[in-house]
Design a protein around this motif. Sequence first.
Motif, mmCIF file in Angstrom:
data_model
loop_
_atom_site.group_PDB
_atom_site.id
_atom_site.type_symbol
_atom_site.label_atom_id
_atom_site.label_comp_id
_atom_site.label_asym_id
_atom_site.label_seq_id
_atom_site.Cartn_x
_atom_site.Cartn_y
_atom_site.Cartn_z
ATOM 1 N N ALA A 13 1.212 -0.871 0.424
ATOM 2 C CA ALA A 13 0.107 -0.721 -0.011
ATOM 3 C C ALA A 13 0.995 1.056 0.292
ATOM 4 O O ALA A 13 0.783 2.319 -0.515
ATOM 5 C CB ALA A 13 -0.899 0.116 0.977
ATOM 6 N N GLY A 14 1.985 1.268 0.259
ATOM 7 C CA GLY A 14 2.645 2.145 0.529
ATOM 8 C C GLY A 14 3.547 2.341 -0.626
ATOM 9 O O GLY A 14 3.801 3.991 -0.685
ATOM 10 N N ALA A 15 4.205 1.115 -1.652
ATOM 11 C CA ALA A 15 4.947 1.116 -2.587
ATOM 12 C C ALA A 15 3.528 2.124 -3.444
ATOM 13 O O ALA A 15 3.955 2.767 -4.380
ATOM 14 C CB ALA A 15 5.630 0.211 -3.064
ATOM 15 N N MET A 16 2.585 1.320 -3.639
ATOM 16 C CA MET A 16 1.568 2.322 -5.069
ATOM 17 C C MET A 16 1.309 3.467 -4.066
ATOM 18 O O MET A 16 0.826 4.353 -4.976
ATOM 19 C CB MET A 16 0.230 1.119 -4.304
ATOM 20 N N ALA A 17 1.202 4.270 -2.744
ATOM 21 C CA ALA A 17 0.865 5.512 -2.603
ATOM 22 C C ALA A 17 2.272 6.184 -3.301
ATOM 23 O O ALA A 17 1.216 6.978 -4.098
ATOM 24 C CB ALA A 17 0.679 5.652 -1.237
ATOM 25 N N ALA A 18 3.257 6.410 -3.130
ATOM 26 C CA ALA A 18 4.354 6.464 -3.253
ATOM 27 C C ALA A 18 4.667 6.964 -4.882
ATOM 28 O O ALA A 18 4.862 7.547 -5.630
ATOM 29 C CB ALA A 18 5.404 5.779 -3.103
ATOM 30 N N LEU A 19 4.155 5.378 -5.704
ATOM 31 C CA LEU A 19 4.174 5.753 -6.752
ATOM 32 C C LEU A 19 3.269 6.823 -7.250
ATOM 33 O O LEU A 19 2.916 6.714 -8.765
ATOM 34 C CB LEU A 19 3.551 4.194 -7.661
ATOM 35 N N ALA A 20 1.886 6.413 -7.120
ATOM 36 C CA ALA A 20 0.668 7.010 -7.371
ATOM 37 C C ALA A 20 0.981 8.892 -7.333
ATOM 38 O O ALA A 20 0.999 9.798 -7.915
ATOM 39 C CB ALA A 20 -0.652 7.168 -6.911
ATOM 40 N N ALA A 21 1.820 9.601 -6.392
ATOM 41 C CA ALA A 21 1.994 10.500 -5.971
ATOM 42 C C ALA A 21 3.036 10.840 -6.720
ATOM 43 O O ALA A 21 3.048 12.241 -7.755
ATOM 44 C CB ALA A 21 3.001 10.571 -4.668
ATOM 45 N N ALA A 22 4.024 10.266 -7.114
ATOM 46 C CA ALA A 22 5.351 10.385 -8.626
ATOM 47 C C ALA A 22 4.335 10.535 -9.622
ATOM 48 O O ALA A 22 4.759 11.677 -10.704
ATOM 49 C CB ALA A 22 5.665 8.630 -8.161
ATOM 50 N N VAL A 23 3.619 9.668 -9.393
ATOM 51 C CA VAL A 23 3.120 9.793 -11.322
ATOM 52 C C VAL A 23 2.248 11.416 -11.394
ATOM 53 O O VAL A 23 2.243 11.802 -12.593
ATOM 54 C CB VAL A 23 1.878 8.612 -11.695
ATOM 55 N N ILE A 29 4.058 18.536 -14.306
ATOM 56 C CA ILE A 29 4.998 18.781 -14.526
ATOM 57 C C ILE A 29 5.933 18.713 -16.298
ATOM 58 O O ILE A 29 5.975 18.924 -17.121
ATOM 59 C CB ILE A 29 6.906 18.969 -13.856
ATOM 60 N N GLY A 30 4.634 17.696 -17.046
ATOM 61 C CA GLY A 30 4.785 17.104 -18.060
ATOM 62 C C GLY A 30 5.766 16.711 -18.686
ATOM 63 O O GLY A 30 6.180 16.710 -19.849
ATOM 64 N N ILE A 31 6.286 15.406 -18.581
ATOM 65 C CA ILE A 31 7.713 14.773 -18.449
ATOM 66 C C ILE A 31 7.155 12.993 -17.448
ATOM 67 O O ILE A 31 7.018 12.901 -16.858
ATOM 68 C CB ILE A 31 8.570 15.465 -16.956
ATOM 69 N N PRO A 32 7.396 12.509 -18.591
ATOM 70 C CA PRO A 32 6.309 10.959 -18.361
ATOM 71 C C PRO A 32 7.622 10.683 -18.432
ATOM 72 O O PRO A 32 8.807 10.861 -18.737
ATOM 73 C CB PRO A 32 6.072 11.030 -20.003
ATOM 74 N N GLN A 33 7.231 9.882 -17.017
ATOM 75 C CA GLN A 33 8.357 9.287 -16.424
ATOM 76 C C GLN A 33 8.485 7.287 -16.062
ATOM 77 O O GLN A 33 7.432 6.689 -16.044
ATOM 78 C CB GLN A 33 8.896 9.738 -15.232
ATOM 79 N N ASN A 34 9.380 7.217 -15.668
ATOM 80 C CA ASN A 34 9.131 5.072 -15.594
ATOM 81 C C ASN A 34 10.477 6.024 -14.375
ATOM 82 O O ASN A 34 10.831 6.577 -13.992
ATOM 83 C CB ASN A 34 11.171 4.666 -16.455
ATOM 84 N N GLN A 122 14.794 16.526 -12.760
ATOM 85 C CA GLN A 122 13.652 16.226 -13.572
ATOM 86 C C GLN A 122 12.513 15.483 -11.973
ATOM 87 O O GLN A 122 11.566 14.958 -11.520
ATOM 88 C CB GLN A 122 12.676 16.311 -14.415
ATOM 89 N N ASP A 123 14.070 14.562 -12.268
ATOM 90 C CA ASP A 123 14.043 12.703 -11.899
ATOM 91 C C ASP A 123 13.307 12.609 -10.315
ATOM 92 O O ASP A 123 12.742 12.560 -9.720
ATOM 93 C CB ASP A 123 15.179 11.833 -12.254
ATOM 94 N N VAL A 126 9.954 14.164 -8.732
ATOM 95 C CA VAL A 126 9.268 13.441 -9.018
ATOM 96 C C VAL A 126 9.048 12.541 -8.001
ATOM 97 O O VAL A 126 8.963 12.173 -6.550
ATOM 98 C CB VAL A 126 9.526 12.523 -10.182
ATOM 99 N N ALA A 127 10.980 11.871 -8.177
ATOM 100 C CA ALA A 127 11.295 10.985 -6.776
ATOM 101 C C ALA A 127 10.429 12.130 -5.217
ATOM 102 O O ALA A 127 10.218 10.799 -3.983
ATOM 103 C CB ALA A 127 11.936 10.360 -6.523
ATOM 104 N N ARG A 128 11.492 12.750 -4.792
ATOM 105 C CA ARG A 128 10.917 13.268 -3.769
ATOM 106 C C ARG A 128 9.268 13.267 -3.605
ATOM 107 O O ARG A 128 8.923 13.458 -2.158
ATOM 108 C CB ARG A 128 11.420 15.029 -3.569
ATOM 109 N N ALA A 129 8.643 14.289 -4.612
ATOM 110 C CA ALA A 129 6.665 13.721 -4.401
ATOM 111 C C ALA A 129 6.799 12.007 -3.760
ATOM 112 O O ALA A 129 5.802 12.513 -3.301
ATOM 113 C CB ALA A 129 6.235 14.024 -5.776
ATOM 114 N N ALA A 130 6.823 11.384 -3.887
ATOM 115 C CA ALA A 130 6.935 9.525 -3.592
ATOM 116 C C ALA A 130 7.476 9.583 -2.178
ATOM 117 O O ALA A 130 6.279 9.100 -1.733
ATOM 118 C CB ALA A 130 7.555 8.782 -4.950
ATOM 119 N N LEU A 131 8.263 10.373 -2.026
ATOM 120 C CA LEU A 131 8.903 10.795 -0.198
ATOM 121 C C LEU A 131 7.517 11.326 0.590
ATOM 122 O O LEU A 131 7.125 10.127 1.315
ATOM 123 C CB LEU A 131 10.203 10.471 -0.308
ATOM 124 N N SER A 132 7.179 12.216 -0.396
ATOM 125 C CA SER A 132 6.561 13.123 0.545
ATOM 126 C C SER A 132 5.142 12.344 0.503
ATOM 127 O O SER A 132 4.476 12.215 1.604
ATOM 128 C CB SER A 132 6.275 14.439 0.047
#
Length: 139
Positions: A13-23, A29-34, A122-123, A126-132
């Motif tokens: 659940a934590g991994a999915m919440a982090a992933l959703a926030a990163a997306v 920011i308009g940058i599609p990411q992996n 940019q990367d 996105v990663a920091r948004a997931a941590l937050s």
Amino acid sequence: MNPVRQTLSLSHAGAMAALAAAVSKAEEIGIPQNIVIVDTSGVFLAGIRMDGAKYLSIETATGKARFSASHNAPSGHQAFETSVTFGLATKGGTTNLPGGLPIRFDGVLVGGIGVGSGTGDQDLEVARAALSAVGADQI
């Protein structure tokens, strides 16, 4: 001697919440990411290749996540010579490109996140948004 120790781990659940926030941040920011999230052993927990993200960047995102989980440090800050050694020693399984962050709670490592397809800044955004989103320590 205590033969056991307690550990913390990131739940699915934590991994999915982090992933959703990163997306969400990547879309903002308009940058599609992996985006790849791994546990402390570098084992895949969650990930996505967003529409339009560079397909080769899935490999670098995974390598960034594994580097950060293995070294308990952000990727992108090691000397070039060290970076090459890590890449060779792991048969390309890690990379020192910017965009990987360790995932920690109260200083305890639970995994790593790697983001790739944008610039290093940019990367990391996105990663920091997931941590937050999951209340992990900010780096």
